[in-house]
Design an enzyme around this catalytic site. Structure first.
Site, PDB file in Angstrom:
ATOM      1  N   TRP A 324       5.034  -3.362 -10.317  1.00  0.00           N
ATOM      2  CA  TRP A 324       5.885  -2.356  -9.652  1.00  0.00           C
ATOM      3  C   TRP A 324       6.402  -2.882  -8.322  1.00  0.00           C
ATOM      4  CZ3 TRP A 324       3.871   1.702  -5.844  1.00  0.00           C
ATOM      5  CH2 TRP A 324       2.750   1.237  -5.149  1.00  0.00           C
ATOM      6  N   ASP A 325       5.833  -3.991  -7.872  1.00  0.00           N
ATOM      7  CA  ASP A 325       6.284  -4.643  -6.645  1.00  0.00           C
ATOM      8  C   ASP A 325       7.803  -4.814  -6.655  1.00  0.00           C
ATOM      9  OD1 ASP A 325       3.566  -5.164  -7.267  1.00  0.00           O
ATOM     10  OD2 ASP A 325       3.473  -6.824  -5.854  1.00  0.00           O
ATOM     11  N   GLU A 466      -5.869   1.136  -5.599  1.00  0.00           N
ATOM     12  CA  GLU A 466      -6.666   0.632  -6.732  1.00  0.00           C
ATOM     13  C   GLU A 466      -8.160   0.529  -6.436  1.00  0.00           C
ATOM     14  OE1 GLU A 466      -4.600  -2.977  -7.550  1.00  0.00           O
ATOM     15  OE2 GLU A 466      -2.884  -1.935  -8.437  1.00  0.00           O
ATOM     16  N   LYS A 577      -7.182   1.272  -0.635  1.00  0.00           N
ATOM     17  CA  LYS A 577      -6.663  -0.101  -0.616  1.00  0.00           C
ATOM     18  C   LYS A 577      -5.253  -0.127  -0.022  1.00  0.00           C
ATOM     19  CE  LYS A 577      -5.726  -3.938  -3.763  1.00  0.00           C
ATOM     20  NZ  LYS A 577      -5.765  -4.401  -5.151  1.00  0.00           N
ATOM     21  N   GLN A 578      -4.491   0.889  -0.316  1.00  0.00           N
ATOM     22  CA  GLN A 578      -3.148   1.005   0.256  1.00  0.00           C
ATOM     23  C   GLN A 578      -2.742   2.472   0.215  1.00  0.00           C
ATOM     24  OE1 GLN A 578       0.259  -0.369  -2.241  1.00  0.00           O
ATOM     25  NE2 GLN A 578      -1.320  -1.176  -3.581  1.00  0.00           N
TER      26      GLN A 578
HETATM   27  O1  IFM Z   1       1.067  -4.482  -7.608  1.00  0.00           O
HETATM   28  C1  IFM Z   1       0.116  -4.901  -6.710  1.00  0.00           C
HETATM   29  C2  IFM Z   1      -0.928  -3.812  -6.570  1.00  0.00           C
HETATM   30  O2  IFM Z   1      -0.350  -2.629  -6.061  1.00  0.00           O
HETATM   31  C3  IFM Z   1      -2.042  -4.246  -5.669  1.00  0.00           C
HETATM   32  N1  IFM Z   1      -2.621  -5.471  -6.161  1.00  0.00           N
HETATM   33  C4  IFM Z   1      -1.671  -6.562  -6.276  1.00  0.00           C
HETATM   34  C5  IFM Z   1      -0.517  -6.198  -7.175  1.00  0.00           C
HETATM   35  C6  IFM Z   1       0.495  -7.339  -7.213  1.00  0.00           C
HETATM   36  O3  IFM Z   1       1.038  -7.547  -5.952  1.00  0.00           O
END
Ligand code: IFM
Length: 715
Positions: A324-325, A466, A577-578
């Site tokens: 999704w990046d 995550e 994590k984010q």
């Molecule tokens: O898509 C991301 C995810 O949100 C967090 N871990 C790394 C992935 C790839 O950058």
């Protein structure tokens, strides 16, 4: 500031530097490894779409045969930074032109001294052309020998993907090599030409898989010698005759200067469209231009069958897989500066709809569920197991491929945003509408009615944060799913009014019966969303009941909270994590009041692992901080994102560029500090919130085919 500079060579940071000195042209990228090689290097060139099967991790982008290889011998002694003495060293990447230069004054073990300069670029004017120039200024008399090669012995950190097919000397100054991936059967050809040498006839060394041309020059103290190497490259994805095509491209340039000039002009046009500058903050300015450069060299301009991996084409990390990046972090940059590139990336999703439908079908749902990690076909390629970070001998289960459903809404969101920004009705009718409708269909079928709560739930998912898997009603997922279904209904309305034939066609192929659409309506109205009267949103069912954590108690630290707690235990804490809730408030921020954003910002910010959690987080955190008017805090997050690769703050830049962070930095600049707001009718305005030490911020963006230059000043 346009130049990235390295003044001394430190072998312990060579992988990091290989990443940041990556060059490319949207067709391929080459890491900044040295022409002559160095022990322990992570040398690689990645070509878009060249994937091959790999055990456990399904498929990976293949490290292509090496086009750089060049050995320089001074009176018989091989130039190498691993021997002799480095008397002077400078490496520079000119971001304005994508030209990488390295100049070394070197003394051989026996005392011969010379200055050796290498320059390289991947032509933006001709994506099948690579160029390298070597110049040597000897401080001795005698002989300089240069061996220029194409090396087919490339591997992916030990895993061999190539079988040699053929090689030949085409004529006096040109040789070719063709290899083929072992499983996917993709042919790749390189053709090398050493033009215009007036030195004696080069020797051809027909070493299997390493065709080499050897050139010997008389050396006179103070008189430079120059060798240019042009390399043509093509694959069977481009043509049935890759070697012939590679030969044509290698033969094309009249001279180094002519090839460089065409390349320069192409870059000038790129930068014209996405101009950015920050007066008063050189670090931020170079980081921004660096991020844009990295995105631009990874962006496919002539191929709709490829996406941009989470590490672009600059490293082995995530094996070239796209996440999704692309849609949420990188695509906005292209949508507003290079819409033709955004369209290619969205077309990739459209082309991979069959795989997304199959993924949904196999899981028992309808519509399109895009792969969490996607490669050439769009099938799910997320590895199920990876080495555990606590004990590399053990394996840890990766759940994202099974549980991350928000990816489908992310794709729909990006398609919608592209359409709104460009007004590209033809594309939306042809492709975008289907993306929005089929993902809406997925979310409507995936929702489960919960009679006891009277709402539709998405259970057993994983959201952007995550650190928590297997949760129910993740705020980001549910809200975006709702948005996706609502937007699906809106899309159908628009088609019925403006493109009735297409509306009928899609209603037929996607089976959009009145009953189905009324179910969509019902789901959209009744999705479970936990918002308390203050506006605070619970990240998922039961999040507030988890153990709370004071992250300050763990400082100073150099590890993520995931590593500190372990996978299972991290699930039990309120540590992110984010940003998750904040992320959706950013994407749909017109739908939240400032107070609603503030209450969530205040709750989740101290619980987020900003430094060692996901690299995707800081730029979003910076934007939301700007929305809240907390400019100092926004700058802290922004500069953390800006340093992710340039300073290797997470210690993993050697695996490749953090592409999402690169896109997020631009978004933080434009939508955060610049406060650009674009209204549905195409009007726009800015609400600048510049850090105190910035004198001005300038950026250019494109809206509905028109470029706008914005200059904001701090008074
Ligand atoms: O898509 C991301 C995810 O949100 C967090 N871990 C790394 C992935 C790839 O950058």
């Amino acid at each position: 500031m346009w130049t990235l500079t390295e003044n001394s060579f430190d072998p312990s940071s060579q992988h990091h530097k290989e990443t940041i000195f990556t060059i490319g042209n949207g067709y391929l990228s080459t890491r900044g490894a040295f022409e002559e090689g160095y022990p322990g290097e992570s040398r690689a060139t990645f070509v878009h779409g060249v994937f091959d099967d790999a055990p456990v991790v399904f498929t990976e982008l293949v490290n292509a045969p090496d086009w750089l290889s060049m050995q320089v011998l001074l009176n018989g002694e091989k130039f190498s930074l691993a021997s002799g003495e480095i008397l002077d060293y400078l490496r520079e990447l000119d971001l304005r032109t994508g030209l990488l230069t390295r100049r070394v004054r070197w003394q051989s073990p026996s005392g011969q001294v010379a200055t050796i300069q290498f320059e390289r670029f991947a032509s933006l004017a001709d994506q099948h052309l690579l160029a390298l120039r070597c110049q040597v200024w000897p401080e001795f008399d005698g002989q300089i020998e240069i061996r220029a090669a194409l090396n087919g012995h490339a591997d992916n950190q030990g895993l061999a993907h190539w079988n040699h097919v053929t090689q030949r000397q085409e004529n006096r100054d040109t040789v070719g090599l063709q290899t083929r991936t072992r499983s996917s059967g993709i042919h790749l050809a390189l053709a090398m030409r050493l033009p215009g040498t007036n030195s004696p006839e080069p020797d051809y060394w027909d070493t299997e898989n390493i065709p080499t041309l050897r050139q010997v020059f008389p050396a006179h103290n103070g008189q430079p010698i120059t060798l240019v190497k042009f390399v043509g490259i093509a694959t069977s994805r481009d043509t049935d005759q890759p070697l012939e095509k590679a030969l044509v491209h290698a033969a094309r340039p009249e001279s180094w200067e002519a090839a460089l000039e065409a390349h320069r002009q192409a870059w000038e046009q790129e930068w014209e469209r996405c101009e950015v500058s920050i007066e008063g903050d050189e670090e931020a300015e170079i980081a921004l231009r660096f991020s844009l450069f990295q995105l631009l060299i990874a962006a496919p301009r002539h191929d709709k069958r490829v996406n941009i991996g989470a590490k672009t084409l600059s490293g082995f990390g995530y094996r070239g897989h796209a996440f999704w990046d692309t849609e949420i972090f990188m695509l906005p940059v292209f949508t507003y500066t290079a819409p033709h590139i955004a369209r290619n990336l969205l077309d990739y999703r459209h082309l991979t709809l069959p795989a997304a439908r199959e993924k949904a079908r196999q899981a028992g749902f309808e519509g399109a569920w895009f792969a969490w990690e996607s490669a050439d076909t769009g099938e799910e390629v997320t590895p199920t197991w990876v080495p555990d970070f606590h004990d590399k001998k053990k394996l840890a289960r990766v759940w994202t491929g099974d549980l991350a459903i928000h990816i489908s809404a992310d794709v729909a969101y990006a398609a919608w945003q592209y359409w709104r920004a460009t007004g590209d009705d033809a594309w939306f009718t042809e492709s975008g509408a289907e993306l929005v409708l089929d993902t809406a269909k997925f979310f409507a079928s995936r929702a489960e009615w919960q009679p006891e709560r009277g709402c539709y739930a998405y259970s057993d998912v994983i959201g952007p944060d995550e650190y928590h898997d297997h949760n129910d009603n993740n705020a980001y997922t549910n809200r975006l799913a709702q948005w996706n279904i609502q937007t699906g209904l809106q899309t159908l309305n628009w088609l019925e009014k403006n493109q009735p034939e297409k509306a009928t066609e899609l209603a037929g192929t996607l089976d959009l019966t009145p009953e189905r659409l009324s179910k969509w309506q019902d789901v959209a109205e009744k999705i479970c969303l936990h918002i308390d009267p203050t506006g605070l949103i619970e990240q998922f069912d039961g999040f507030f009941a988890l153990k709370d954590v004071n992250l300050a108690d763990y400082e100073p630290r150099t590890k993520s909270m995931h590593e500190i707690f372990g996978v299972e235990a991290a699930n039990q804490y309120q540590v992110l994590k984010q940003p998750d809730v904040l992320m959706v408030q950013y994407l749909l921020h017109d739908e939240y009041t400032d107070e609603q954003i503030r209450v969530n910002y205040d709750y989740y910010t101290p619980r987020t692992d900003h430094t060692y959690g996901s690299s995707l987080g800081p730029s979003i955190q910076a934007i939301v901080a700007c929305l809240m008017g907390d400019v100092d805090e926004a700058y802290e997050h922004f500069i953390r994102a800006a340093r992710a690769d340039l300073r290797d703050v997470r210690g993993n830049a050697g695996d490749g560029i953090h592409a999402a962070s690169a896109g997020g930095i631009w978004q933080a600049l434009v939508f955060g500090f610049g406060g650009l707001r674009i209204h549905p009718d195409g009007q726009w305005e800015t609400h600048p919130r510049l850090p105190k030490h910035w004198k001005s911020l300038t950026f250019r963006f494109t809206l509905r085919g028109q470029q706008h230059l914005v200059r904001l000043e701090n008074r």
